[in-house]
Design an enzyme around this catalytic site. Structure first.
Site, short mmCIF file in Angstrom:
data_model
loop_
_atom_site.label_atom_id
_atom_site.label_comp_id
_atom_site.label_asym_id
_atom_site.label_seq_id
_atom_site.Cartn_x
_atom_site.Cartn_y
_atom_site.Cartn_z
N LYS A 9 -15.40 16.64 17.07
CA LYS A 9 -15.35 16.03 18.40
C LYS A 9 -15.03 17.07 19.48
O LYS A 9 -14.63 18.20 19.15
CB LYS A 9 -14.29 14.91 18.39
CG LYS A 9 -14.63 13.76 17.41
CD LYS A 9 -13.60 12.65 17.50
CE LYS A 9 -13.90 11.52 16.51
NZ LYS A 9 -12.95 10.38 16.67
N TYR A 50 -20.79 4.10 18.31
CA TYR A 50 -19.60 3.23 18.19
C TYR A 50 -19.96 1.79 18.53
O TYR A 50 -19.20 1.10 19.22
CB TYR A 50 -18.48 3.75 19.09
CG TYR A 50 -17.76 4.97 18.54
CD1 TYR A 50 -17.26 4.99 17.23
CD2 TYR A 50 -17.56 6.10 19.32
CE1 TYR A 50 -16.59 6.10 16.73
CE2 TYR A 50 -16.88 7.22 18.82
CZ TYR A 50 -16.40 7.21 17.53
OH TYR A 50 -15.72 8.31 17.04
N PHE A 58 -10.13 -0.84 24.77
CA PHE A 58 -9.80 0.59 24.71
C PHE A 58 -11.03 1.48 24.61
O PHE A 58 -10.90 2.70 24.51
CB PHE A 58 -8.83 0.87 23.54
CG PHE A 58 -9.37 0.46 22.18
CD1 PHE A 58 -8.95 -0.72 21.59
CD2 PHE A 58 -10.30 1.25 21.50
CE1 PHE A 58 -9.44 -1.10 20.34
CE2 PHE A 58 -10.79 0.87 20.27
CZ PHE A 58 -10.36 -0.31 19.68
N ARG A 86 -13.54 11.17 4.24
CA ARG A 86 -12.58 10.32 4.95
C ARG A 86 -11.15 10.70 4.55
O ARG A 86 -10.25 10.75 5.40
CB ARG A 86 -12.82 8.84 4.62
CG ARG A 86 -14.13 8.26 5.11
CD ARG A 86 -14.17 7.98 6.58
NE ARG A 86 -13.14 7.05 7.03
CZ ARG A 86 -13.06 6.60 8.28
NH1 ARG A 86 -13.94 7.00 9.22
NH2 ARG A 86 -12.11 5.78 8.64
N ARG A 103 -6.79 15.68 10.43
CA ARG A 103 -6.10 15.02 11.55
C ARG A 103 -4.59 15.23 11.45
O ARG A 103 -3.91 15.43 12.45
CB ARG A 103 -6.46 13.54 11.56
CG ARG A 103 -7.90 13.29 12.01
CD ARG A 103 -8.37 11.90 11.69
NE ARG A 103 -9.61 11.53 12.36
CZ ARG A 103 -10.23 10.36 12.19
NH1 ARG A 103 -9.73 9.47 11.36
NH2 ARG A 103 -11.35 10.10 12.84
N ASN A 118 -8.87 12.89 17.79
CA ASN A 118 -8.49 13.20 16.41
C ASN A 118 -9.46 14.13 15.68
O ASN A 118 -9.61 14.06 14.47
CB ASN A 118 -8.22 11.91 15.63
CG ASN A 118 -9.40 10.94 15.71
OD1 ASN A 118 -10.48 11.34 16.13
ND2 ASN A 118 -9.19 9.71 15.29
N HIS A 121 -14.97 13.10 13.04
CA HIS A 121 -15.50 11.78 12.67
C HIS A 121 -16.14 11.90 11.30
O HIS A 121 -16.68 12.95 10.95
CB HIS A 121 -16.58 11.34 13.67
CG HIS A 121 -17.40 10.18 13.16
ND1 HIS A 121 -16.97 8.87 13.22
CD2 HIS A 121 -18.62 10.14 12.54
CE1 HIS A 121 -17.89 8.09 12.66
NE2 HIS A 121 -18.90 8.84 12.24
N GLU A 132 -25.90 6.28 10.82
CA GLU A 132 -25.51 7.36 11.71
C GLU A 132 -26.42 8.59 11.54
O GLU A 132 -26.77 9.26 12.52
CB GLU A 132 -24.03 7.72 11.49
CG GLU A 132 -23.12 6.58 11.97
CD GLU A 132 -21.66 6.72 11.54
OE1 GLU A 132 -21.27 7.78 11.00
OE2 GLU A 132 -20.90 5.74 11.73
P1 DAT Z 1 -12.10 6.34 12.55
O1 DAT Z 1 -12.53 7.41 13.50
O2 DAT Z 1 -10.91 6.74 11.76
O3 DAT Z 1 -13.23 5.82 11.69
P2 DAT Z 1 -12.44 3.92 14.17
O4 DAT Z 1 -13.86 3.93 13.71
O5 DAT Z 1 -11.64 2.68 14.07
O6 DAT Z 1 -11.60 5.10 13.44
O7 DAT Z 1 -12.39 4.33 15.71
C1 DAT Z 1 -13.24 5.35 16.22
C2 DAT Z 1 -12.47 6.28 17.13
O8 DAT Z 1 -12.07 5.58 18.32
C3 DAT Z 1 -11.18 6.79 16.52
O9 DAT Z 1 -11.37 7.98 15.80
C4 DAT Z 1 -10.33 7.02 17.72
C5 DAT Z 1 -10.76 5.98 18.71
N1 DAT Z 1 -9.91 4.79 18.69
C6 DAT Z 1 -9.91 3.80 17.75
N2 DAT Z 1 -9.00 2.86 18.03
C7 DAT Z 1 -8.42 3.24 19.19
C8 DAT Z 1 -7.39 2.68 20.03
N3 DAT Z 1 -6.78 1.52 19.75
N4 DAT Z 1 -7.05 3.37 21.17
C9 DAT Z 1 -7.64 4.52 21.49
N5 DAT Z 1 -8.63 5.12 20.75
C10 DAT Z 1 -9.00 4.47 19.63
MG MG Z 2 -15.01 4.84 12.24
#
Ligand code: DAT
Ligand code: MG
Length: 140
Positions: A9, A50, A58, A86, A103, A118, A121, A132
């Site tokens: 990222k 996403y 958010f 992961r 992370r 973080n 991805h 994807e």
């Molecule tokens: P991951 O990246 O672990 O698969 P995710 O798919 O739930 O997690 O979310 C995608 C990204 O969006 C994540 O890496 C960070 C951001 N994110 C997720 N939930 C969030 C929140 N509640 N507030 C801020 N950023 C968030």
């Molecule tokens: Mg995800």
């Protein structure tokens, strides 16, 4: 062979963590099948990437963060690579990511109303890996 899609990222690229992340992929014995630096990713692509989060309150800061600078995208392959990558990434929230994970070693805590930054991805299932990879790499 199983494949997964990953992103370093904008925070990871800006902080000079490309070498560190690629080193971990290589050390783990995974094969880098594709690797591309994308200097400016569109908001449309991030919204599609996403798609499950777009409606969340958010989400706007996530879109802003993901389009804030260059990203490195790639495909890696190997046995159980989806789940293993992961595990190597660690938990979504920096405060929950264990030391030893990418992370857990590098993600910084986010402020109120900020996107979680973080570093990496990774696709979370076979189905999302396929989707994807097609989204980011197939000619349209
Ligand atoms: P991951 O990246 O672990 O698969 P995710 O798919 O739930 O997690 O979310 C995608 C990204 O969006 C994540 O890496 C960070 C951001 N994110 C997720 N939930 C969030 C929140 N509640 N507030 C801020 N950023 C968030
Ligand atoms: Mg995800």
């Amino acid at each position: 062979m199983e494949q997964t899609f990953f992103i370093i990222k904008p925070d990871g690229v800006k902080r000079g963590l490309v070498g560190e992340v690629l080193k971990r992929i290589e050390q783990r014995g995974f094969t880098i099948e594709k690797l591309e630096l994308r200097s400016q990713v569109s908001e449309e692509l991030i919204d599609q990437h996403y798609q499950d989060l777009v409606g969340q309150s958010f989400y706007p800061p996530i879109r802003e963060f993901m389009t804030s600078g260059p990203v490195l995208v790639g495909i890696i392959s190997g046995p159980k690579v989806i789940e293993t990558w992961r595990t190597m990434m660690g938990a979504t929230r920096p405060e929950e990511a264990l030391p030893g994970t990418i992370r857990g070693d590098f993600a910084k805590a986010a402020g109120e109303n900020q996107a979680i930054q973080n570093v990496v991805h990774g696709s979370d299932s076979e189905e999302s890996a396929k989707r994807e990879i097609a989204l980011w790499f197939e000619e349209k």
